[in-house]
Structures are given as C-alpha cells and as structure tokens.
Motif scaffolding. Structure first.
Motif, PDB file in Angstrom:
ATOM      1  N   LEU A 156       0.837  -1.204   0.000  1.00 41.28           N
ATOM      2  CA  LEU A 156       0.000   0.000   0.000  1.00 41.28           C
ATOM      3  C   LEU A 156       0.868   1.249   0.000  1.00 41.28           C
ATOM      4  CD1 LEU A 156      -2.666   1.563   0.279  1.00 41.28           C
ATOM      5  CD2 LEU A 156      -2.564   1.130   2.746  1.00 41.28           C
ATOM      6  N   ALA A 157       1.900   1.264   0.846  1.00 47.60           N
ATOM      7  CA  ALA A 157       2.799   2.415   0.896  1.00 47.60           C
ATOM      8  C   ALA A 157       3.538   2.595  -0.420  1.00 47.60           C
ATOM      9  CB  ALA A 157       3.793   2.247   2.046  1.00 47.60           C
ATOM     10  N   ALA A 158       3.993   1.481  -0.998  1.00 53.63           N
ATOM     11  CA  ALA A 158       4.712   1.560  -2.271  1.00 53.63           C
ATOM     12  C   ALA A 158       3.808   2.089  -3.378  1.00 53.63           C
ATOM     13  CB  ALA A 158       5.255   0.181  -2.643  1.00 53.63           C
ATOM     14  N   ALA A 159       2.587   1.571  -3.445  1.00 48.16           N
ATOM     15  CA  ALA A 159       1.652   2.030  -4.475  1.00 48.16           C
ATOM     16  C   ALA A 159       1.314   3.505  -4.293  1.00 48.16           C
ATOM     17  CB  ALA A 159       0.381   1.187  -4.436  1.00 48.16           C
ATOM     18  N   PHE A 160       1.146   3.918  -3.055  1.00 49.65           N
ATOM     19  CA  PHE A 160       0.832   5.314  -2.783  1.00 49.65           C
ATOM     20  C   PHE A 160       2.014   6.204  -3.156  1.00 49.65           C
ATOM     21  CE2 PHE A 160      -0.122   9.057  -0.201  1.00 49.65           C
ATOM     22  CZ  PHE A 160      -1.485   9.198  -0.428  1.00 49.65           C
ATOM     23  N   ALA A 161       3.232   5.732  -2.864  1.00 50.02           N
ATOM     24  CA  ALA A 161       4.421   6.509  -3.191  1.00 50.02           C
ATOM     25  C   ALA A 161       4.553   6.702  -4.698  1.00 50.02           C
ATOM     26  CB  ALA A 161       5.663   5.816  -2.641  1.00 50.02           C
TER      27      ALA A 161
ATOM     28  N   ALA B 255      10.907   6.690  -3.431  1.00 50.13           N
ATOM     29  CA  ALA B 255       9.831   5.710  -3.235  1.00 50.13           C
ATOM     30  C   ALA B 255      10.379   4.417  -2.647  1.00 50.13           C
ATOM     31  CB  ALA B 255       9.129   5.433  -4.566  1.00 50.13           C
ATOM     32  N   ALA B 256      11.560   3.998  -3.101  1.00 50.76           N
ATOM     33  CA  ALA B 256      12.182   2.787  -2.564  1.00 50.76           C
ATOM     34  C   ALA B 256      12.549   2.976  -1.096  1.00 50.76           C
ATOM     35  CB  ALA B 256      13.427   2.429  -3.378  1.00 50.76           C
ATOM     36  N   LEU B 257      13.018   4.179  -0.747  1.00 49.90           N
ATOM     37  CA  LEU B 257      13.385   4.472   0.633  1.00 49.90           C
ATOM     38  C   LEU B 257      12.154   4.438   1.536  1.00 49.90           C
ATOM     39  CD1 LEU B 257      15.800   5.277   2.409  1.00 49.90           C
ATOM     40  CD2 LEU B 257      15.254   7.672   1.915  1.00 49.90           C
ATOM     41  N   VAL B 258      11.067   5.034   1.078  1.00 52.01           N
ATOM     42  CA  VAL B 258       9.810   5.018   1.832  1.00 52.01           C
ATOM     43  C   VAL B 258       9.325   3.581   2.032  1.00 52.01           C
ATOM     44  CG1 VAL B 258       7.339   5.540   1.626  1.00 52.01           C
ATOM     45  CG2 VAL B 258       9.032   7.338   1.239  1.00 52.01           C
TER      46      VAL B 258
ATOM     47  N   ALA C  28      15.865   9.210   7.111  1.00 51.10           N
ATOM     48  CA  ALA C  28      16.486   9.476   5.815  1.00 51.10           C
ATOM     49  C   ALA C  28      15.478  10.048   4.822  1.00 51.10           C
ATOM     50  CB  ALA C  28      17.105   8.201   5.252  1.00 51.10           C
ATOM     51  N   CYS C  29      14.188   9.863   5.099  1.00 55.85           N
ATOM     52  CA  CYS C  29      13.134  10.427   4.246  1.00 55.85           C
ATOM     53  C   CYS C  29      12.849  11.884   4.575  1.00 55.85           C
ATOM     54  CB  CYS C  29      11.839   9.614   4.407  1.00 55.85           C
ATOM     55  SG  CYS C  29      11.959   7.909   3.847  1.00 55.85           S
ATOM     56  N   GLY C  30      13.536  12.429   5.579  1.00 54.38           N
ATOM     57  CA  GLY C  30      13.300  13.789   6.040  1.00 54.38           C
ATOM     58  C   GLY C  30      12.900  13.771   7.501  1.00 54.38           C
TER      59      GLY C  30
ATOM     60  N   LEU D 195       0.017   7.113   7.552  1.00 54.43           N
ATOM     61  CA  LEU D 195       0.838   6.560   6.474  1.00 54.43           C
ATOM     62  C   LEU D 195       0.862   7.444   5.225  1.00 54.43           C
ATOM     63  CD1 LEU D 195       2.628   4.224   5.546  1.00 54.43           C
ATOM     64  CD2 LEU D 195       0.559   3.033   4.783  1.00 54.43           C
ATOM     65  N   PRO D 196      -0.290   7.906   4.701  1.00 56.14           N
ATOM     66  CA  PRO D 196      -0.218   8.791   3.526  1.00 56.14           C
ATOM     67  C   PRO D 196       0.443  10.133   3.836  1.00 56.14           C
ATOM     68  CG  PRO D 196      -2.475   8.622   4.326  1.00 56.14           C
ATOM     69  CD  PRO D 196      -1.686   7.580   5.045  1.00 56.14           C
ATOM     70  N   VAL D 197       0.366  10.566   5.098  1.00 55.29           N
ATOM     71  CA  VAL D 197       1.056  11.805   5.483  1.00 55.29           C
ATOM     72  C   VAL D 197       2.559  11.602   5.357  1.00 55.29           C
ATOM     73  CG1 VAL D 197       1.422  13.490   7.320  1.00 55.29           C
ATOM     74  CG2 VAL D 197      -0.823  12.419   7.048  1.00 55.29           C
ATOM     75  N   PHE D 198       3.046  10.480   5.868  1.00 54.71           N
ATOM     76  CA  PHE D 198       4.470  10.156   5.766  1.00 54.71           C
ATOM     77  C   PHE D 198       4.926  10.102   4.310  1.00 54.71           C
ATOM     78  CE2 PHE D 198       7.289   6.283   5.237  1.00 54.71           C
ATOM     79  CZ  PHE D 198       8.491   6.979   5.401  1.00 54.71           C
ATOM     80  N   VAL D 199       4.184   9.379   3.489  1.00 55.57           N
ATOM     81  CA  VAL D 199       4.572   9.216   2.086  1.00 55.57           C
ATOM     82  C   VAL D 199       4.591  10.563   1.373  1.00 55.57           C
ATOM     83  CG1 VAL D 199       3.946   8.176  -0.113  1.00 55.57           C
ATOM     84  CG2 VAL D 199       3.712   6.847   1.991  1.00 55.57           C
ATOM     85  N   THR D 200       3.591  11.391   1.595  1.00 49.90           N
ATOM     86  CA  THR D 200       3.502  12.687   0.928  1.00 49.90           C
ATOM     87  C   THR D 200       4.623  13.617   1.371  1.00 49.90           C
ATOM     88  OG1 THR D 200       1.096  12.459   0.778  1.00 49.90           O
ATOM     89  CG2 THR D 200       2.006  14.661   0.461  1.00 49.90           C
ATOM     90  N   LEU D 201       4.883  13.661   2.691  1.00 49.44           N
ATOM     91  CA  LEU D 201       5.927  14.544   3.209  1.00 49.44           C
ATOM     92  C   LEU D 201       7.329  14.089   2.821  1.00 49.44           C
ATOM     93  CD1 LEU D 201       4.602  15.332   6.809  1.00 49.44           C
ATOM     94  CD2 LEU D 201       4.562  16.830   4.794  1.00 49.44           C
ATOM     95  N   ALA D 202       7.459  12.824   2.398  1.00 51.42           N
ATOM     96  CA  ALA D 202       8.774  12.321   1.995  1.00 51.42           C
ATOM     97  C   ALA D 202       9.257  12.972   0.708  1.00 51.42           C
ATOM     98  CB  ALA D 202       8.727  10.803   1.835  1.00 51.42           C
TER      99      ALA D 202
END
Length: 284
Positions: A39-44, A54-57, A117-119, A157-164
C-alpha cells in the motif's frame, strides 16, 4: 510492562540455522506486513515520488512492519503457548526467542534510520505510526480503545509518504480520513478470527466487547464510509469509475450484512481492497 516485554531486545547476536528463517518470516505476520508495505509503495508511486525516494519510503515501512510483527509475537509468546497456537513459531519453539529478539532489534534500528532518511518531519510521522502500532501490542489492544492505534497508523501513512517528497505539504484531509477509516476496518477484520483465543487470555479490545457480529457490521460501516470519503474528495477520478466502485461497495456491504459464516468477512475484505485501489488512484 511484563518481564517478557522488558527482555524484548535481549543482548548478543544469536546464531541461526537454515530452518529458522522460514519460522522468522512466519513470526513477522507476513500477510499484513506485505499488504501495508505494498500500500505504501503504491501510494508513493501514485503521488509521483522519485524512484529512489519511493524505494526508501517502502523500505522504511517494511522494516517498521517487521518490527511490529516480531514484537507482537514476542510479547504474546506466553499467551500463544497457553492457547496452543500451532501457527506461532515462538509458541511452538520452532523459532528461538534470542533470534526473534535480535531480528526485532535490528528492524527497529533500521526503521529509525530509514524513516529519518526520508526527512526529519516525514520520518517523525512514520516513527509515530510505528509507535502507535507498538502501543497497540503493548496493551492498548486489550482496551476499548484498541481501534485508535490502527486509525492513527493508517491515517498517518499517507502523510508520511507525501511529506517524503522534498518541498511537499501534507495530503488532503480526505486522504487522511479515508486512511484512518481503513485502519479501523482493518483492525476489526484482523481481530475477528482470534476472538476466542484472545478472550481466553484476557485480551478484550473493542471487537471482543461488542461481539463478532457487531464487529463485522462496524468493519463494513467503516470501510464503506472510507469509500464515500474518497468518492467525495477525489474529484480528479472519473465519475463513472467512482460510481462503479461505489455500486460494488454497496453490493458487498449488503452481502456482508445479510450473509452468514465466512461470507461477511470475505465481503468486507473485498470492500477494503476496493478502498485501497480507489485511494491509490485518487492520490495520483
């Protein structure tokens, strides 16, 4: 905190044999861990993150999920043995405790490094999501607030991915709300198969307090509401696609409410899958 949880991380590096690796994978709750990671990968990918980011996330989410799964089985080892859980490698002795402790400690360390490492802000959000899941493992699952860690973790989770993404702001409110509702539904569905074993060892979260039937209905309601939230917020998704998904969701919800046996559970899973697909498409 129990003596089991105090000695969770242990000391020293344990040795392993080839057969232990499959047991270690089994103790990581591979199904849920893989589902959340995908889910995180697809969202990224849908939000346009660069491949490296995206790989780091994805790696951060994966290690976080591994730590949560191993931590859960470490903390529940005595309970699982008490109820004869043959599907739990720690309970059966197939997986030595030192190996699980070492793996869990390594996953926690990797999660901290990869998340930051993502910020700093994005990393703090993800570590907060992981902390919420650990809080669930450490005792909130036995209270009426058992749904809250899932809501916080899935909503975050989507907050993390977006802010990355460098220079990016927080996602739209409806994405966070849909994620939280999806988390509540996931909690209810994930708990249903183990209600009897949990009750036998004194774990009484929200699903145990309201009963299997009411928990199933609440799961369907949460997942259906998530569908509606995404349908309202995702104005960029073609309306015919949204309408088709909503029709399918309503049909599955109706099936879940009137059917018996395993059908309601499977119907609710179907709604969750549609929610995830719609959410990923809407984030693009």
């Amino acid at each position: 905190m129990s003596s089991e949880s105090r000695s969770l991380l242990g000391t020293g590096r344990p040795s392993t044999s080839p057969r232990v690796w499959s047991a270690l994978l089994g103790a990581a709750h591979p199904g849920p861990a893989l589902a959340v990671t995908l889910l995180a990968a697809a969202f990224a990918v849908s939000t346009g993150l660069a491949p490296g980011r995206a790989a780091l996330v994805t790696a951060a989410v994966l290690t976080g999920q591994l730590s949560i799964g191993w931590g859960n089985d470490l903390l529940d080892a005595r309970r699982d043995r008490a109820v004869g859980r043959t599907d739990k490698p720690l309970a059966t002795g197939e997986l030595p405790l030192p190996v699980a402790r070492f793996a869990c400690a390594g996953a926690i360390a990797a999660t901290v490094v990869l998340s930051l490492a993502c910020g700093l802000v994005a990393g703090a959000v993800h570590l907060g999501c992981v902390a919420a899941a650990w809080a669930y493992n450490l005792g909130i699952k036995a209270t009426a607030w058992s749904w809250l860690p899932y809501a916080l973790a899935f909503g975050g989770l989507p907050v993390f991915v977006t802010l990355a993404a460098p220079g990016s702001g927080a996602p739209s409110w409806w994405i966070v709300a849909a994620g939280a509702l999806l988390g509540v539904g996931a909690h209810l569905l994930n708990t249903l198969p183990d209600l009897a074993d949990d009750e036998a060892t004194g774990v009484r979260g929200l699903p145990h307090r309201i009963g299997a039937r009411a928990a199933s209905v609440l799961a369907v309601a949460a997942l259906t509401t998530a569908s509606v939230v995404v349908a309202v917020g995702a104005r960029q998704v073609p309306r015919p696609v949204v309408a088709l998904v909503l029709v399918a969701v309503v049909a599955l919800a109706g099936l879940a409410l009137v059917a018996r046996g395993r059908v309601p559970f499977r119907a609710a899973i179907g709604i969750a899958v549609l929610d995830v697909l719609l959410l990923v498409v809407a984030a693009g």
